[in-house]
Design a protein around this motif. Structure first.
Motif, PDB file in Angstrom:
ATOM      1  N   SER A   1      22.511  58.644  32.873  1.00 35.88           N
ATOM      2  CA  SER A   1      22.498  59.944  33.551  1.00 35.88           C
ATOM      3  C   SER A   1      22.412  59.737  35.053  1.00 35.88           C
ATOM      4  N   PHE A   2      23.046  60.670  35.759  1.00 36.25           N
ATOM      5  CA  PHE A   2      23.008  60.669  37.223  1.00 36.25           C
ATOM      6  C   PHE A   2      22.189  61.873  37.657  1.00 36.25           C
ATOM      7  N   ASP A   3      21.076  61.639  38.277  1.00 30.77           N
ATOM      8  CA  ASP A   3      20.206  62.737  38.731  1.00 30.77           C
ATOM      9  C   ASP A   3      19.990  63.777  37.633  1.00 30.77           C
ATOM     10  N   GLY A   4      19.703  63.301  36.447  1.00 28.94           N
ATOM     11  CA  GLY A   4      19.417  64.229  35.358  1.00 28.94           C
ATOM     12  C   GLY A   4      20.640  64.687  34.588  1.00 28.94           C
ATOM     13  N   PHE A   5      21.853  64.487  35.191  1.00 29.64           N
ATOM     14  CA  PHE A   5      23.063  64.892  34.481  1.00 29.64           C
ATOM     15  C   PHE A   5      23.519  63.766  33.573  1.00 29.64           C
ATOM     16  N   LYS A   6      23.588  64.048  32.263  1.00 26.09           N
ATOM     17  CA  LYS A   6      23.951  63.010  31.300  1.00 26.09           C
ATOM     18  C   LYS A   6      25.460  62.829  31.249  1.00 26.09           C
ATOM     19  N   ALA A   7      25.952  61.781  31.915  1.00 21.31           N
ATOM     20  CA  ALA A   7      27.394  61.548  31.947  1.00 21.31           C
ATOM     21  C   ALA A   7      27.866  60.870  30.669  1.00 21.31           C
ATOM     22  N   ILE A   8      27.016  60.013  30.110  1.00 20.55           N
ATOM     23  CA  ILE A   8      27.318  59.329  28.848  1.00 20.55           C
ATOM     24  C   ILE A   8      26.127  59.558  27.939  1.00 20.55           C
TER      25      ILE A   8
ATOM     26  N   GLY B   1      40.399  62.446  26.877  1.00 21.76           N
ATOM     27  CA  GLY B   1      39.254  63.346  27.015  1.00 21.76           C
ATOM     28  C   GLY B   1      39.445  64.157  28.272  1.00 21.76           C
ATOM     29  N   PRO B   2      38.884  65.349  28.304  1.00 18.05           N
ATOM     30  CA  PRO B   2      39.047  66.216  29.471  1.00 18.05           C
ATOM     31  C   PRO B   2      38.389  65.608  30.712  1.00 18.05           C
ATOM     32  N   ASN B   3      38.655  66.182  31.863  1.00 19.01           N
ATOM     33  CA  ASN B   3      38.045  65.714  33.112  1.00 19.01           C
ATOM     34  C   ASN B   3      36.536  65.735  32.988  1.00 19.01           C
ATOM     35  N   GLY B   4      35.915  64.683  33.476  1.00 24.06           N
ATOM     36  CA  GLY B   4      34.456  64.625  33.436  1.00 24.06           C
ATOM     37  C   GLY B   4      33.900  64.222  32.090  1.00 24.06           C
ATOM     38  N   ALA B   5      34.767  63.776  31.175  1.00 23.41           N
ATOM     39  CA  ALA B   5      34.294  63.405  29.838  1.00 23.41           C
ATOM     40  C   ALA B   5      33.475  62.116  29.867  1.00 23.41           C
ATOM     41  N   GLY B   6      33.641  61.337  30.930  1.00 21.32           N
ATOM     42  CA  GLY B   6      32.873  60.097  31.024  1.00 21.32           C
ATOM     43  C   GLY B   6      33.713  58.850  30.803  1.00 21.32           C
ATOM     44  N   LYS B   7      35.029  58.991  30.863  1.00 19.07           N
ATOM     45  CA  LYS B   7      35.906  57.852  30.593  1.00 19.07           C
ATOM     46  C   LYS B   7      35.743  56.761  31.655  1.00 19.07           C
ATOM     47  N   THR B   8      35.805  57.194  32.907  1.00 19.24           N
ATOM     48  CA  THR B   8      35.663  56.219  33.988  1.00 19.24           C
ATOM     49  C   THR B   8      34.248  55.645  34.004  1.00 19.24           C
ATOM     50  N   THR B   9      33.268  56.490  33.745  1.00 21.03           N
ATOM     51  CA  THR B   9      31.884  56.015  33.719  1.00 21.03           C
ATOM     52  C   THR B   9      31.701  54.945  32.638  1.00 21.03           C
ATOM     53  N   MET B  10      32.379  55.131  31.517  1.00 25.28           N
ATOM     54  CA  MET B  10      32.305  54.131  30.454  1.00 25.28           C
ATOM     55  C   MET B  10      32.814  52.780  30.970  1.00 25.28           C
TER      56      MET B  10
ATOM     57  N   PHE C   1      41.736  50.413  38.513  1.00 29.90           N
ATOM     58  CA  PHE C   1      40.961  51.602  38.833  1.00 29.90           C
ATOM     59  C   PHE C   1      41.800  52.865  38.747  1.00 29.90           C
ATOM     60  N   GLN C   2      41.094  53.966  38.542  1.00 28.17           N
ATOM     61  CA  GLN C   2      41.764  55.265  38.448  1.00 28.17           C
ATOM     62  C   GLN C   2      42.533  55.537  39.742  1.00 28.17           C
ATOM     63  N   LYS C   3      41.828  55.360  40.880  1.00 26.20           N
ATOM     64  CA  LYS C   3      42.506  55.451  42.171  1.00 26.20           C
ATOM     65  C   LYS C   3      42.986  54.032  42.467  1.00 26.20           C
TER      66      LYS C   3
ATOM     67  N   ASP D   1      42.635  52.301  33.811  1.00 26.93           N
ATOM     68  CA  ASP D   1      42.260  53.703  34.004  1.00 26.93           C
ATOM     69  C   ASP D   1      43.435  54.484  34.590  1.00 26.93           C
ATOM     70  N   GLU D   2      43.994  55.359  33.804  1.00 28.36           N
ATOM     71  CA  GLU D   2      45.088  56.249  34.214  1.00 28.36           C
ATOM     72  C   GLU D   2      46.224  55.523  34.927  1.00 28.36           C
ATOM     73  N   PRO D   3      46.911  54.655  34.199  1.00 29.59           N
ATOM     74  CA  PRO D   3      47.978  53.867  34.830  1.00 29.59           C
ATOM     75  C   PRO D   3      49.204  54.697  35.189  1.00 29.59           C
TER      76      PRO D   3
ATOM     77  N   GLU E   1      44.146  57.668  29.600  1.00 27.06           N
ATOM     78  CA  GLU E   1      45.276  58.421  30.138  1.00 27.06           C
ATOM     79  C   GLU E   1      45.172  59.892  29.753  1.00 27.06           C
ATOM     80  N   HIS E   2      45.718  60.732  30.625  1.00 30.83           N
ATOM     81  CA  HIS E   2      45.774  62.167  30.309  1.00 30.83           C
ATOM     82  C   HIS E   2      47.127  62.540  29.727  1.00 30.83           C
ATOM     83  N   ASP E   3      48.132  61.729  30.054  1.00 28.15           N
ATOM     84  CA  ASP E   3      49.504  62.028  29.673  1.00 28.15           C
ATOM     85  C   ASP E   3      49.714  61.763  28.178  1.00 28.15           C
TER      86      ASP E   3
HETATM   87  N1  LIG Z   1      28.051  57.759  40.457  1.00 29.84           N
HETATM   88  C1  LIG Z   1      27.968  59.025  39.986  1.00 29.84           C
HETATM   89  N2  LIG Z   1      27.026  59.867  40.460  1.00 29.84           N
HETATM   90  C2  LIG Z   1      26.915  61.125  40.000  1.00 29.84           C
HETATM   91  N3  LIG Z   1      27.697  61.635  39.059  1.00 29.84           N
HETATM   92  C3  LIG Z   1      28.666  60.865  38.534  1.00 29.84           C
HETATM   93  C4  LIG Z   1      28.846  59.511  38.975  1.00 29.84           C
HETATM   94  N4  LIG Z   1      29.883  58.980  38.291  1.00 29.84           N
HETATM   95  C5  LIG Z   1      30.317  59.944  37.460  1.00 29.84           C
HETATM   96  N5  LIG Z   1      29.593  61.076  37.588  1.00 29.84           N
HETATM   97  C6  LIG Z   1      29.765  62.292  36.828  1.00 29.84           C
HETATM   98  O1  LIG Z   1      29.862  61.939  35.476  1.00 29.84           O
HETATM   99  C7  LIG Z   1      30.827  62.736  34.829  1.00 29.84           C
HETATM  100  C8  LIG Z   1      31.825  61.855  34.164  1.00 29.84           C
HETATM  101  O2  LIG Z   1      32.653  61.333  35.162  1.00 29.84           O
HETATM  102  P1  LIG Z   1      33.863  60.365  34.863  1.00 29.84           P
HETATM  103  O3  LIG Z   1      34.436  59.990  36.183  1.00 29.84           O
HETATM  104  O4  LIG Z   1      33.415  59.272  33.990  1.00 29.84           O
HETATM  105  O5  LIG Z   1      34.874  61.312  34.091  1.00 29.84           O
HETATM  106  P2  LIG Z   1      36.321  60.991  33.568  1.00 29.84           P
HETATM  107  O6  LIG Z   1      36.297  61.179  32.134  1.00 29.84           O
HETATM  108  O7  LIG Z   1      36.775  59.693  34.083  1.00 29.84           O
HETATM  109  O8  LIG Z   1      37.127  62.174  34.251  1.00 29.84           O
HETATM  110  P3  LIG Z   1      38.589  62.191  34.894  1.00 29.84           P
HETATM  111  O9  LIG Z   1      39.520  62.422  33.794  1.00 29.84           O
HETATM  112  O10 LIG Z   1      38.528  63.342  35.840  1.00 29.84           O
HETATM  113  O11 LIG Z   1      38.788  60.898  35.572  1.00 29.84           O
HETATM  114  C9  LIG Z   1      31.434  63.652  35.875  1.00 29.84           C
HETATM  115  O12 LIG Z   1      30.821  64.920  35.756  1.00 29.84           O
HETATM  116  C10 LIG Z   1      31.059  62.999  37.166  1.00 29.84           C
HETATM  117  O13 LIG Z   1      30.877  63.961  38.186  1.00 29.84           O
END
Ligand SMILES: Nc1ncnc2c1ncn2[C@@H]1O[C@H](COP(=O)(O)OP(=O)(O)OP(=O)(O)O)[C@@H](O)[C@H]1O
Ligand SMILES: [Mg+2]
Lengths: 379, 254
Positions: free
Chosen positions: B22-29, B46-55, B95-97, B180-182, B211-213
């Protein structure tokens, strides 16, 4: 292997630089020693020593460019490594005075006698030996940089924070060296030198030799720095500068690469300081002043960051301008001029003198495939 | 640094179990579990913000999980290693970017990624030998950048940077590739080419592709994992998961 390392990918810019520096090493001392004083081509001893000082600054600037221009570490404390190298040399020169001091003590430098010290502190031991002192010129700045870098880079301190702690480092040393009980002569520092490896430091021949030595060390420092930046390690270091975390994900231990260039750079700055001291005749704590380190950053920016040659050129140009300025009625305004120069360069010549010059050269060459005349090097 | 070895625990190449961050209380995974078999290619959607990149951040050591197990090669605990150590174990990442070294030539970007000892001494006295140069040339051919090898990477278009980064991954020759999103920012033609390239790579590497596509995912034709709010929502062939009611709900909005 060493020669191959130093001479790999030799380019025109490096060639010109080496030719100029080694040419100076030969011609200036010869002119000073052999030509009659009245001759148009005669270089007076004072001018030679002044330029020797500039060239020490040039070596310091190259050492800073190595870490700042190529690795992105903006050190605002490089003056500390320069000063430590200078103190190591100063301690050797103090020990050479022997009984010729005011108090005639064969072991203790005058300031220690004055403080009523009975024996030489342990950290002065060995400094009567030239090889030992030269080792310390490299080892003291190198070790400090290594220990400092070890902590800073491992805990991933970067950017402004790193700059601030390097500045704090040199400031702390400034305060420490001001203290008499440190055993480095307090605010008077170390001075009244007599001999260096058996020759009178004031003698014209010695000064000519010191000038030549400075040129040789500048060339050597340049070759080492260049060898590093054109190697694959140099590419890694540039990669760290531009995308640090990406470099980590490729498996490079960023902290170790930073530590390597930072330590090499500090040793180089130490050598510059060691050459500076016998030519100016004194080393005191003001060499640790934060402003000195900041000025060094300005030289590099003016000459062209990330070009090595530019750093050296910037050091010479700015210091020459400083001498011109501060010897006239404009003296009180030097800091304004320096600040103004920095602003102008940052705004209009972001690549510095060398960077801008090369960009112009490239542009002029691009349309015409036949190479034009050799560009005249500004230095 | 030696990887901490705790004995063979699983035959999977990558094993995530009960991972939360979790980031500041927000559970990303939240309580994420996922296994990748050796040689497998897996698509993650998974939709935006699903946590793919965080994984991916967790797998590559950029982010440390609050709880959970992350094992590589059956016995290496990735949560105890840093980014460089994980990369040297054989996990590469795009990387995604797209992130390349803008001030290096395209060829030097590949050279920096090329599998080799990463020590200070080895890089300082590095000399590119013939087989290594040949490998660089091969990769430049594969990612279609051979004619631009001397250009600065910063001058490439978004799509070309993506390919350069895939080339860098190939040069690293990792056991597991995280991609990530090639296809982001690519034309349809480029996207199709990227799918072909990834399928080729997957023949002798394990790959995780985000990928989103959907067309692209369909092209890959591999098992799909759907992430939603930090955990696995569904897993299986694309047709099966896209028929899944909850997946449809998540994608179309509730
Ligand atoms: N370092 C961080 N600090 C705070 N919040 C973060 C951090 N990294 C990710 N998050 C949050 O965690 C959630 C998941 O983000 P993540 O980038 O993993 O999504 P994603 O599935 O890759 O989305 P997208 O398809 O838009 O790339 C998002 O709400 C994001 O704002
Ligand atoms: Mg993402």
């Amino acid at each position: 292997m060493i020669t191959r390392f130093l001479l790999q990918n030799m380019d025109r810019r490096a060639g010109i630089f080496l030719a100029v520096v080694l040419g100076l090493a030969l011609l200036v001392p010869l002119s000073n020693l052999l030509l009659p004083v009245g001759s148009f081509l005669h270089v007076p001893t004072s001018t030679m020593s002044l330029w020797g000082k500039y060239l020490c600054y040039a070596l310091l600037a190259i050492s800073l460019d190595l870490v700042w221009g190529y690795c992105g570490i903006l050190s605002l404390g490089h003056g500390a490594f320069f000063a430590l190298g200078g103190y190591a040399m100063g301690m050797y020169l103090m020990r050479q005075i022997g009984t010729r001091g005011v108090y005639g003590n064969p072991i203790l430098p005058d300031f220690m006698v004055f403080l009523n010290w009975q024996e030489l502190p342990w950290y002065w031991w060995g400094f009567s030996s030239f090889p030992f002192a030269m080792l310390m010129v490299l080892a003291v700045p190198g070790l400090l940089a290594f220990v400092f870098g070890w902590f800073a880079f491992r805990s991933r301190v970067t950017g402004v924070y790193l700059s601030i702690i390097t500045q704090a480092l040199t400031y702390a040393l400034l305060l420490a060296f001001f203290r008499n009980d440190m055993g480095f002569g307090g605010n008077n520092g170390l001075t009244d030198f007599k001999d260096i490896v058996g020759f009178n430091v004031q003698a014209q021949g010695t000064r000519a030799a010191l000038f030549a030595m400075t040129c040789v060390m500048l060339a050597a420092g340049f070759l080492i720095a260049r060898g590093i930046v054109v190697s694959k390690l140099g590419k890694v270091v540039i990669a760290i500068r531009d995308a640090e975390s990406r470099t980590r994900f490729l498996g490079y231990r960023v902290d170790r690469f930073k530590l390597f260039v930072f330590t090499v750079s500090a040793c180089m700055a130490g050598v510059a300081g060691a050459l500076y001291v016998p030519q100016v005749g004194i080393i005191n704590p003001s060499e640790f002043a934060p402003a000195n380190s900041i000025e060094t950053v300005i030289w590099v920016a003016v000459g062209g960051r990330g070009t090595l040659v530019g750093a050296a050129l910037g050091a010479v140009v700015v210091n020459w301008a400083k001498t011109m300025f501060t010897s006239g009625f404009m003296a009180p305004y030097w800091l304004f001029a320096l600040g103004g120069l920095f602003v102008v360069v940052t705004l209009f010549l972001p690549k510095g003198i060398v960077g801008t010059f090369e960009a112009l050269w490239e542009r002029r060459r691009k349309p015409a495939p036949t190479p034009a005349a050799e560009p005249a090097p500004a230095e | 640094m030696n990887a901490p070895v705790t004995g063979q625990l699983t035959s999977s190449l990558l094993y995530l179990d009960g991972v939360s961050v979790s980031f500041d209380g927000f559970k990303a995974i939240r309580n994420l579990s996922l296994t990748i078999e050796p040689g497998e290619m897996r698509a993650i959607i998974g939709p935006n913000g699903a946590g793919k990149t965080t994984m991916m951040d967790i797998i590559t050591g950029k982010t440390k999980p609050d709880v959970g197990t992350v094992m590589f090669g059956g016995s290496v605990d990735l949560t105890r290693l840093d980014e460089a150590a994980i990369a040297n174990l054989g996990i590469g990442r795009k990387f995604q970017k797209p992130t390349v070294f803008d001030f290096h030539t395209i060829e030097d970007n590949i050279l920096l990624a090329l599998k080799s000892k990463r020590t200070v001494g080895k890089t300082l006295f590095w000399k590119t030998e013939v087989p290594q140069q040949r490998r660089i040339d091969d990769i430049l051919g594969i990612v279609k950048l051979a004619d631009k090898r001397d250009r600065l990477a910063g001058s490439l278009s978004h799509g070309q940077k993506q390919w350069l980064e895939i080339g860098m991954l190939l040069a690293q020759d990792p056991k597991l590739l995280l991609v990530d999103e090639p296809a982001a920012g690519m034309t349809d033609g480029e996207t199709a080419q990227t799918a072909v390239l990834l399928k080729e790579i997957a023949q002798d590497h394990s790959v995780i592709v985000v990928e989103h596509d959907m067309g692209f995912i369909r092209e890959l034709g591999v098992k799909v994992t759907v992430l939603h709010e930090g955990s696995v929502l569904a897993e299986g062939p694309l047709d099966q998961v896209s028929a899944n009611e909850r997946v449809v709900e998540v994608y179309l909005g509730r």
